[in-house]
Enzyme design. Sequence first.
Site, PDB file in Angstrom:
ATOM      1  N   GLU A  40       0.829  -1.204   0.000  1.00 14.37           N
ATOM      2  CA  GLU A  40       0.000   0.000   0.000  1.00 14.37           C
ATOM      3  C   GLU A  40       0.864   1.254   0.000  1.00 14.37           C
ATOM      4  O   GLU A  40       2.001   1.237   0.461  1.00 14.37           O
ATOM      5  CB  GLU A  40      -0.888   0.025   1.251  1.00 14.37           C
TER       6      GLU A  40
ATOM      7  N   CYS B  84       3.377   8.444   1.201  1.00 18.59           N
ATOM      8  CA  CYS B  84       3.983   7.493   2.133  1.00 18.59           C
ATOM      9  C   CYS B  84       4.152   6.172   1.384  1.00 18.59           C
ATOM     10  O   CYS B  84       3.163   5.549   0.998  1.00 18.59           O
ATOM     11  CB  CYS B  84       3.045   7.344   3.328  1.00 18.59           C
TER      12      CYS B  84
ATOM     13  N   CYS C   9       6.751  -7.236   7.089  1.00 15.42           N
ATOM     14  CA  CYS C   9       7.823  -6.629   7.885  1.00 15.42           C
ATOM     15  C   CYS C   9       8.210  -7.592   9.001  1.00 15.42           C
ATOM     16  O   CYS C   9       7.353  -8.228   9.595  1.00 15.42           O
ATOM     17  CB  CYS C   9       7.330  -5.310   8.495  1.00 15.42           C
TER      18      CYS C   9
ATOM     19  N   CYS D 194       1.849  -2.554  15.807  1.00 11.30           N
ATOM     20  CA  CYS D 194       1.747  -2.183  14.391  1.00 11.30           C
ATOM     21  C   CYS D 194       1.080  -3.279  13.557  1.00 11.30           C
ATOM     22  O   CYS D 194       1.470  -4.439  13.605  1.00 11.30           O
ATOM     23  CB  CYS D 194       3.144  -1.889  13.831  1.00 11.30           C
TER      24      CYS D 194
ATOM     25  N   GLU E  26      10.456  -2.200   6.874  1.00  2.92           N
ATOM     26  CA  GLU E  26      11.522  -1.467   7.567  1.00  2.92           C
ATOM     27  C   GLU E  26      12.556  -1.090   6.507  1.00  2.92           C
ATOM     28  O   GLU E  26      13.292  -1.962   6.018  1.00  2.92           O
ATOM     29  CB  GLU E  26      12.116  -2.361   8.669  1.00  2.92           C
TER      30      GLU E  26
ATOM     31  N   LEU F 188      10.836   5.849  18.118  1.00  2.00           N
ATOM     32  CA  LEU F 188      11.390   5.622  19.463  1.00  2.00           C
ATOM     33  C   LEU F 188      10.335   4.976  20.367  1.00  2.00           C
ATOM     34  O   LEU F 188      10.516   3.887  20.884  1.00  2.00           O
ATOM     35  CB  LEU F 188      11.880   6.954  20.045  1.00  2.00           C
ATOM     36  N   HIS F 189       9.257   5.662  20.580  1.00  2.00           N
ATOM     37  CA  HIS F 189       8.060   5.140  21.260  1.00  2.00           C
ATOM     38  C   HIS F 189       8.194   4.773  22.727  1.00  2.00           C
ATOM     39  O   HIS F 189       7.208   4.375  23.354  1.00  2.00           O
ATOM     40  CB  HIS F 189       7.472   3.930  20.512  1.00  2.00           C
TER      41      HIS F 189
ATOM     42  N   CYS G 205      -0.953   5.742  10.125  1.00  2.00           N
ATOM     43  CA  CYS G 205       0.275   5.053  10.506  1.00  2.00           C
ATOM     44  C   CYS G 205      -0.050   3.758  11.223  1.00  2.00           C
ATOM     45  O   CYS G 205      -0.859   3.726  12.138  1.00  2.00           O
ATOM     46  CB  CYS G 205       1.084   5.885  11.483  1.00  2.00           C
TER      47      CYS G 205
HETATM   48  N1  SAH Z   1       9.615   0.421   9.990  1.00  2.00           N
HETATM   49  C1  SAH Z   1       9.787   1.846   9.930  1.00  2.00           C
HETATM   50  C2  SAH Z   1       8.860   2.449   8.925  1.00  2.00           C
HETATM   51  C3  SAH Z   1       7.392   2.383   9.268  1.00  2.00           C
HETATM   52  S1  SAH Z   1       6.958   3.964   9.752  1.00  2.00           S
HETATM   53  C4  SAH Z   1       9.657   2.435  11.322  1.00  2.00           C
HETATM   54  O1  SAH Z   1       9.387   1.669  12.257  1.00  2.00           O
HETATM   55  O2  SAH Z   1       9.892   3.611  11.524  1.00  2.00           O
HETATM   56  C5  SAH Z   1       5.436   3.804  10.454  1.00  2.00           C
HETATM   57  C6  SAH Z   1       5.337   4.637  11.720  1.00  2.00           C
HETATM   58  O3  SAH Z   1       4.026   4.429  12.295  1.00  2.00           O
HETATM   59  C7  SAH Z   1       6.319   4.172  12.768  1.00  2.00           C
HETATM   60  O4  SAH Z   1       6.743   5.235  13.573  1.00  2.00           O
HETATM   61  C8  SAH Z   1       5.468   3.226  13.560  1.00  2.00           C
HETATM   62  O5  SAH Z   1       6.024   2.958  14.792  1.00  2.00           O
HETATM   63  C9  SAH Z   1       4.173   3.978  13.619  1.00  2.00           C
HETATM   64  N2  SAH Z   1       3.013   3.161  13.945  1.00  2.00           N
HETATM   65  C10 SAH Z   1       2.886   1.822  13.839  1.00  2.00           C
HETATM   66  N3  SAH Z   1       1.652   1.434  14.224  1.00  2.00           N
HETATM   67  C11 SAH Z   1       0.988   2.562  14.569  1.00  2.00           C
HETATM   68  C12 SAH Z   1      -0.331   2.820  15.004  1.00  2.00           C
HETATM   69  N4  SAH Z   1      -1.212   1.844  15.132  1.00  2.00           N
HETATM   70  N5  SAH Z   1      -0.683   4.088  15.259  1.00  2.00           N
HETATM   71  C13 SAH Z   1       0.204   5.091  15.059  1.00  2.00           C
HETATM   72  N6  SAH Z   1       1.443   4.914  14.623  1.00  2.00           N
HETATM   73  C14 SAH Z   1       1.843   3.664  14.391  1.00  2.00           C
END
Ligand code: SAH
Length: 334
Positions: free
Chosen positions: A83, A96, A103, A110, A151, A206-207, A324
């Site tokens: 997508e 995007c 992944c 996610c 990723e 980071l999260h 996201c």
């Molecule tokens: N693998 C890479 C690229 C994906 S980016 C990465 O981890 O950065 C997608 C972004 O959305 C990342 O920051 C991911 O952590 C975030 N994300 C994943 N699931 C999400 C959700 N349910 N709600 C909001 N953000 C989310």
Amino acid sequence: MKLSELEDFLLSNNEKKFRATQIIDWLYVKRVNSFSEMTNLSKELISKLNDNFYFDKLEIIKKQEDKDVSKFLFKLSDNNLIEAVLMNHDYGNSLCVSSQVGCNMGCKFCESGRLKKVRNLETSEMVEQILMIEKEIGKRISHVVVMGIGEPFDNFDNLVSFIEIINLQKGINLGSRHITVSTCGIVPKIYEFSKLPYQVNLAISLHAPTNEIRDKIMPINKVYKIEELMKAIVDYSKVSNRRVTFEYIMLDGINDSMDCAKKLADLIRGMNAYVNLIPYNETENISFKRTEKKKILEFYDILKKEKINVTIRREFGGNIDAACGQLRAKGEVK
Ligand code: SAH
């Protein structure tokens, strides 16, 4: 193929190097779909091109639209699905793009990671997402974020070719400052990325401000601890002189306490960075809940008071599962 690779191909096939720029012009400026349309090339060269290359067409099999956002489901030539999400901002159209089918990073929150990696996307498949959507909407894409499925640092070489190709002035000409790559934190690749000659933006998922919390939600943290990640990012900022974005999704009861906000501030104080707080997008298959708005604002206030640059991400596409972490090419994951 990158310009330099195409030039090498031409030279080793008794053709002139400058033909590469002509071919690039046909592909990315004039946007033809076959070599026979490249009328300033000799018949002989066209047949060499036909013998060695192909046009890999992706197929848009579904388009969903919501206010200011559209999600495109692509079928690849081997029938895998990916997508891409288009967002209309006041500063332009941002796309995007996905970098892999599935992944392997396994972030607990996610949706995309519920389908394990099937394969990396080819460079051409990443570039095609842009070309096809521009054709579909009849407008230029001004910004690209590699934040779709996959990723990107787990598909590093193709990612680098992709950046070089879309950045090429004589081609698609997307300015490097308009390109953002997001990673969950594959540390050795951050060091490699620093050495590239492009001014591309880097975002880090980071999260969590501590290893204890991050270990629970992001398996990559078991391999590269926060301390190592931070060291790599400091190095990246120094070498590239670029400001890094930290993405921080707000998960109810997991990483959203005021103590977490303070720890986050301590972690990034003094860095050339800013924090993007992301309201969590809930999905039907995952039990994490979104932090309530009031608490997100309190978290934001603490970071502000601690003099950390912070923004709250504008929300897009929740109604069509285009936000996201909601990308997963429905139908693939049972
Ligand atoms: N693998 C890479 C690229 C994906 S980016 C990465 O981890 O950065 C997608 C972004 O959305 C990342 O920051 C991911 O952590 C975030 N994300 C994943 N699931 C999400 C959700 N349910 N709600 C909001 N953000 C989310």
